[in-house]
Design a protein around this motif. Sequence first.
Motif, PDB file in Angstrom:
ATOM      1  N   GLY A  82      29.143  51.027  23.947  1.00 50.79           N
ATOM      2  CA  GLY A  82      30.265  50.423  24.651  1.00 50.79           C
ATOM      3  C   GLY A  82      29.949  48.996  25.063  1.00 50.79           C
ATOM      4  N   PRO A  83      30.799  48.423  25.879  1.00 50.62           N
ATOM      5  CA  PRO A  83      30.604  47.034  26.300  1.00 50.62           C
ATOM      6  C   PRO A  83      29.547  46.889  27.395  1.00 50.62           C
ATOM      7  N   PHE A  84      29.060  45.664  27.527  1.00 47.68           N
ATOM      8  CA  PHE A  84      28.254  45.303  28.688  1.00 47.68           C
ATOM      9  C   PHE A  84      29.205  44.898  29.802  1.00 47.68           C
ATOM     10  N   ILE A  85      28.758  45.109  31.035  1.00 47.80           N
ATOM     11  CA  ILE A  85      29.493  44.664  32.217  1.00 47.80           C
ATOM     12  C   ILE A  85      28.542  43.780  33.022  1.00 47.80           C
ATOM     13  N   VAL A  86      29.082  42.739  33.639  1.00 49.77           N
ATOM     14  CA  VAL A  86      28.295  41.828  34.466  1.00 49.77           C
ATOM     15  C   VAL A  86      28.950  41.839  35.846  1.00 49.77           C
TER      16      VAL A  86
ATOM     17  N   GLY B 248      35.962  55.944  35.431  1.00 47.83           N
ATOM     18  CA  GLY B 248      37.196  55.155  35.478  1.00 47.83           C
ATOM     19  C   GLY B 248      37.050  53.719  35.044  1.00 47.83           C
ATOM     20  N   ASP B 249      36.035  53.010  35.538  1.00 46.75           N
ATOM     21  CA  ASP B 249      35.893  51.599  35.204  1.00 46.75           C
ATOM     22  C   ASP B 249      35.506  51.383  33.746  1.00 46.75           C
ATOM     23  N   TYR B 250      34.767  52.315  33.162  1.00 41.13           N
ATOM     24  CA  TYR B 250      34.370  52.182  31.757  1.00 41.13           C
ATOM     25  C   TYR B 250      35.598  52.095  30.854  1.00 41.13           C
ATOM     26  N   ASP B 251      36.605  52.916  31.107  1.00 45.02           N
ATOM     27  CA  ASP B 251      37.828  52.874  30.305  1.00 45.02           C
ATOM     28  C   ASP B 251      38.514  51.516  30.413  1.00 45.02           C
ATOM     29  N   ARG B 252      38.532  50.944  31.619  1.00 43.16           N
ATOM     30  CA  ARG B 252      39.132  49.618  31.797  1.00 43.16           C
ATOM     31  C   ARG B 252      38.349  48.570  31.014  1.00 43.16           C
ATOM     32  N   ALA B 253      37.014  48.682  31.021  1.00 48.27           N
ATOM     33  CA  ALA B 253      36.169  47.725  30.295  1.00 48.27           C
ATOM     34  C   ALA B 253      36.420  47.823  28.794  1.00 48.27           C
ATOM     35  N   CYS B 254      36.600  49.034  28.299  1.00 48.56           N
ATOM     36  CA  CYS B 254      36.824  49.231  26.856  1.00 48.56           C
ATOM     37  C   CYS B 254      38.169  48.681  26.396  1.00 48.56           C
ATOM     38  N   GLU B 255      39.077  48.447  27.318  1.00 48.54           N
ATOM     39  CA  GLU B 255      40.380  47.884  26.962  1.00 48.54           C
ATOM     40  C   GLU B 255      40.323  46.382  26.707  1.00 48.54           C
ATOM     41  N   VAL B 256      39.227  45.733  27.083  1.00 55.62           N
ATOM     42  CA  VAL B 256      39.074  44.294  26.864  1.00 55.62           C
ATOM     43  C   VAL B 256      38.793  44.070  25.381  1.00 55.62           C
ATOM     44  N   MET B 257      39.708  43.418  24.702  1.00 60.28           N
ATOM     45  CA  MET B 257      39.578  43.184  23.267  1.00 60.28           C
ATOM     46  C   MET B 257      39.055  41.780  22.957  1.00 60.28           C
ATOM     47  N   ASP B 258      39.081  40.893  23.938  1.00 57.13           N
ATOM     48  CA  ASP B 258      38.581  39.537  23.738  1.00 57.13           C
ATOM     49  C   ASP B 258      37.055  39.534  23.832  1.00 57.13           C
ATOM     50  N   PHE B 259      36.446  38.379  23.544  1.00 60.84           N
ATOM     51  CA  PHE B 259      34.991  38.269  23.655  1.00 60.84           C
ATOM     52  C   PHE B 259      34.527  38.500  25.087  1.00 60.84           C
ATOM     53  N   VAL B 260      35.302  38.000  26.057  1.00 59.36           N
ATOM     54  CA  VAL B 260      35.009  38.223  27.475  1.00 59.36           C
ATOM     55  C   VAL B 260      36.317  38.457  28.224  1.00 59.36           C
ATOM     56  N   GLY B 261      36.226  39.204  29.303  1.00 60.21           N
ATOM     57  CA  GLY B 261      37.378  39.454  30.159  1.00 60.21           C
ATOM     58  C   GLY B 261      36.898  39.704  31.577  1.00 60.21           C
ATOM     59  N   VAL B 262      37.796  39.578  32.536  1.00 58.90           N
ATOM     60  CA  VAL B 262      37.445  39.776  33.940  1.00 58.90           C
ATOM     61  C   VAL B 262      38.268  40.928  34.496  1.00 58.90           C
ATOM     62  N   LEU B 263      37.595  41.821  35.226  1.00 58.04           N
ATOM     63  CA  LEU B 263      38.251  42.941  35.887  1.00 58.04           C
ATOM     64  C   LEU B 263      38.080  42.815  37.394  1.00 58.04           C
TER      65      LEU B 263
END
Length: 160
Positions: free
Chosen positions: A11-15, A29-44
């Motif tokens: 899955g994705p990395f989170i910072v 819950g937060d992992y699913d939100r992170a996986c929805e980011v399709m761009d190179f980077v996104g902010v949650l």
Amino acid sequence: MSLTWLETEGGPFIVVPRTALPHWSGTEGDYDRACEVMDFVGVLALPGGAEALVLGDEPLSTTYLPEYRVLVRWCYAESEDGVADIIRAGIPIAEWEEGPALSTTGELVMFDAAYFGTEVGTLTGSAALELAAGRYRVDSASIEPNDLTSFRVHRFVELA
């Protein structure tokens, strides 16, 4: 210079700001939100006004070069020899794409988004990103010095 590369389990990395680690809920819950980011980077958004940076796209091996405030993601290369030098030479000539803004209370921690923030340092590997508290834009670029070498880089640009 030897670099320390981190991996995820797919899955994705989170910072996340170190102060907000208890708010990251991983697969609850937060992992699913992170996986929805399709761009190179996104902010949650996180509880308490904190923000987390998601490294989207592919689950690539990633390291941090603190002297340049740059995350380096390994797309492909024949070996690790000279990677730091390749990145150093590529940063000034890279074509940067402006990315999202991220606010932080200080030091950030990068880890596999599937884990709870409270598991950092025990169940999952992590990397600390020393940044002063403030607001940063996260720009992205590719560094491809030849047909056999490609890295995706993300730099933290301090905003006034």
